[in-house]
Design a protein around this motif. Structure first.
Motif, PDB file in Angstrom:
ATOM      1  N   LEU A 213       0.823  -1.210   0.000  1.00 38.00           N
ATOM      2  CA  LEU A 213       0.000   0.000   0.000  1.00 38.00           C
ATOM      3  C   LEU A 213       0.860   1.265   0.000  1.00 38.00           C
ATOM      4  O   LEU A 213       0.490   2.262  -0.615  1.00 38.00           O
ATOM      5  CB  LEU A 213      -0.943  -0.014   1.204  1.00 38.00           C
ATOM      6  CG  LEU A 213      -1.964  -1.157   1.238  1.00 38.00           C
ATOM      7  CD1 LEU A 213      -2.840  -1.050   2.476  1.00 38.00           C
ATOM      8  CD2 LEU A 213      -2.818  -1.170  -0.020  1.00 38.00           C
ATOM      9  N   ARG A 214       1.980   1.213   0.681  1.00 43.30           N
ATOM     10  CA  ARG A 214       2.905   2.355   0.669  1.00 43.30           C
ATOM     11  C   ARG A 214       3.371   2.661  -0.745  1.00 43.30           C
ATOM     12  O   ARG A 214       3.434   3.823  -1.172  1.00 43.30           O
ATOM     13  CB  ARG A 214       4.112   2.060   1.555  1.00 43.30           C
ATOM     14  CG  ARG A 214       5.161   3.175   1.590  1.00 43.30           C
ATOM     15  CD  ARG A 214       6.495   2.654   2.088  1.00 43.30           C
ATOM     16  NE  ARG A 214       7.063   1.654   1.184  1.00 43.30           N
ATOM     17  CZ  ARG A 214       8.180   0.952   1.426  1.00 43.30           C
ATOM     18  NH1 ARG A 214       8.834   1.119   2.568  1.00 43.30           N
ATOM     19  NH2 ARG A 214       8.622   0.077   0.539  1.00 43.30           N
ATOM     20  N   ASP A 215       3.647   1.601  -1.511  1.00 43.81           N
ATOM     21  CA  ASP A 215       4.164   1.781  -2.862  1.00 43.81           C
ATOM     22  C   ASP A 215       3.082   2.112  -3.878  1.00 43.81           C
ATOM     23  O   ASP A 215       3.354   2.775  -4.887  1.00 43.81           O
ATOM     24  CB  ASP A 215       4.907   0.515  -3.307  1.00 43.81           C
ATOM     25  CG  ASP A 215       6.142   0.233  -2.455  1.00 43.81           C
ATOM     26  OD1 ASP A 215       6.610   1.164  -1.774  1.00 43.81           O
ATOM     27  OD2 ASP A 215       6.615  -0.921  -2.458  1.00 43.81           O
ATOM     28  N   LYS A 216       1.850   1.651  -3.639  1.00 46.12           N
ATOM     29  CA  LYS A 216       0.775   1.798  -4.635  1.00 46.12           C
ATOM     30  C   LYS A 216      -0.316   2.782  -4.236  1.00 46.12           C
ATOM     31  O   LYS A 216      -0.895   3.452  -5.092  1.00 46.12           O
ATOM     32  CB  LYS A 216       0.125   0.425  -4.897  1.00 46.12           C
ATOM     33  CG  LYS A 216       1.066  -0.645  -5.422  1.00 46.12           C
ATOM     34  CD  LYS A 216       1.492  -0.364  -6.843  1.00 46.12           C
ATOM     35  CE  LYS A 216       2.339  -1.517  -7.394  1.00 46.12           C
ATOM     36  NZ  LYS A 216       2.775  -1.266  -8.797  1.00 46.12           N
ATOM     37  N   GLU A 217      -0.632   2.854  -2.935  1.00 48.63           N
ATOM     38  CA  GLU A 217      -1.767   3.656  -2.473  1.00 48.63           C
ATOM     39  C   GLU A 217      -1.403   4.420  -1.204  1.00 48.63           C
ATOM     40  O   GLU A 217      -2.147   4.422  -0.222  1.00 48.63           O
ATOM     41  CB  GLU A 217      -2.980   2.744  -2.203  1.00 48.63           C
ATOM     42  CG  GLU A 217      -3.475   1.974  -3.398  1.00 48.63           C
ATOM     43  CD  GLU A 217      -4.249   2.845  -4.390  1.00 48.63           C
ATOM     44  OE1 GLU A 217      -4.404   4.060  -4.126  1.00 48.63           O
ATOM     45  OE2 GLU A 217      -4.682   2.311  -5.430  1.00 48.63           O
TER      46      GLU A 217
END
Length: 287
Positions: A213-217
């Motif tokens: 999620l850190r990398d995508k959202e």
């Protein structure tokens, strides 16, 4: 993280599908719209062969809307009927019935030419555990005909259920495949709850989800927990979330297990946001 899970009932279900395929006119394949690739059992293609099929992307309320339509375009490019659905809210139910009738239209016409009229469409529904099969069946039936639950493996055996639109449905338990060769597939299934949490390290799983999620959202993660993420590692993000949500032990020590369960639960319920973990363009050699 090594995930290798193939309970004995999975083999029995595979045999059940293979043995009963000749009884049905149509296969309804249920996918999780957050992970359409990872929730697709590769054994299903081999099992059903050339039998008419409809793909249902369930839980569409939990996935990214733009991603949903990318997947729809993908399936349509393969001439594969596909329907977006949210079985809890009865969204897409009418479209499923329409597509089922359309998929076997020629077969029904041939039956009529032979003097066989008013026959039911017999369908089989297949999908991995915890993809919402029982809830979808109950929506299609307009009543509670199948057992439902929020844990994988609630449906235990074969049963025929009468649906709307003159359809009879053969329900089958969820089926996974013998092993997960793709690490991302295994993680996606674990993130969404298709694999029981008890068989893995819940804290490691939550950290993997935070990393994704850190990398995508990142924005959704920051908004949900009212935190600021800069160059933080997943463990640092978990600690920030734990402090914000009071996941603490005595002396302000962090309760990592409690924080892990909270993050996974809120992701699965869509409280962090509408999130799709894989897109058609991300999947190499996906036919």
């Amino acid at each position: 993280m090594n995930i290798n899970w193939y309970p004995g009932h999975m083999k029995k279900t595979k045999d059940l599908i293979s043995n009963n395929l000749k009884l049905v006119d149509l296969v309804i394949e249920l996918l999780d719209s957050r992970i359409p690739y990872s929730s697709k059992n590769p054994d299903i293609d081999k099992l059903i062969s050339n039998k008419p099929r409809i793909v249902i992307m369930n839980k569409s309320d939990l996935s990214n809307e733009k991603a949903n339509y990318k997947w729809i375009r993908y399936y349509k490019s393969k001439a594969q009927p596909v329907v977006l659905a949210n079985s809890i809210s009865n969204i897409g139910i009418g479209n499923i019935i329409n597509e089922a009738n359309r998929a076997v239209e020629e077969k029904l016409q041939l039956r009529e030419q032979k003097g066989i009229r008013n026959t039911s469409i017999r369908a089989m529904i297949v999908g991995i555990p915890n993809v919402g099969k029982s809830t979808l069946i109950n929506s299609l039936a307009g009543r509670k005909g199948a057992q439902t639950g929020n844990r994988p493996g609630v449906t235990k055996g074969k049963q025929w259920i009468k649906l709307k639109g003159n359809i009879e449905l053969l329900d089958t338990p969820g089926i996974l495949w013998p092993k997960f060769d793709d690490k991302n597939v295994a993680l996606n299934l674990a993130f969404t709850g298709a694999i029981k949490d008890e068989i893995m390290d819940i804290e490691t799983l939550a950290l993997k989800l935070i990393e994704r999620l850190r990398d995508k959202e990142q924005g959704l993660l920051e908004n949900r927990y009212n935190i600021k993420i800069e160059n933080d590692e997943p463990i640092e993000i978990m600690e920030k979330i734990a402090f914000k949500r009071g996941c603490l032990l005595k002396k302000e020590e962090i309760d990592y297990t409690r924080a892990s369960h909270l993050i996974l639960d809120e992701f699965r319920r869509g409280l962090i946001g509408q999130i799709t973990l894989e897109y058609p363009e991300d999947i190499k050699n996906y036919d």
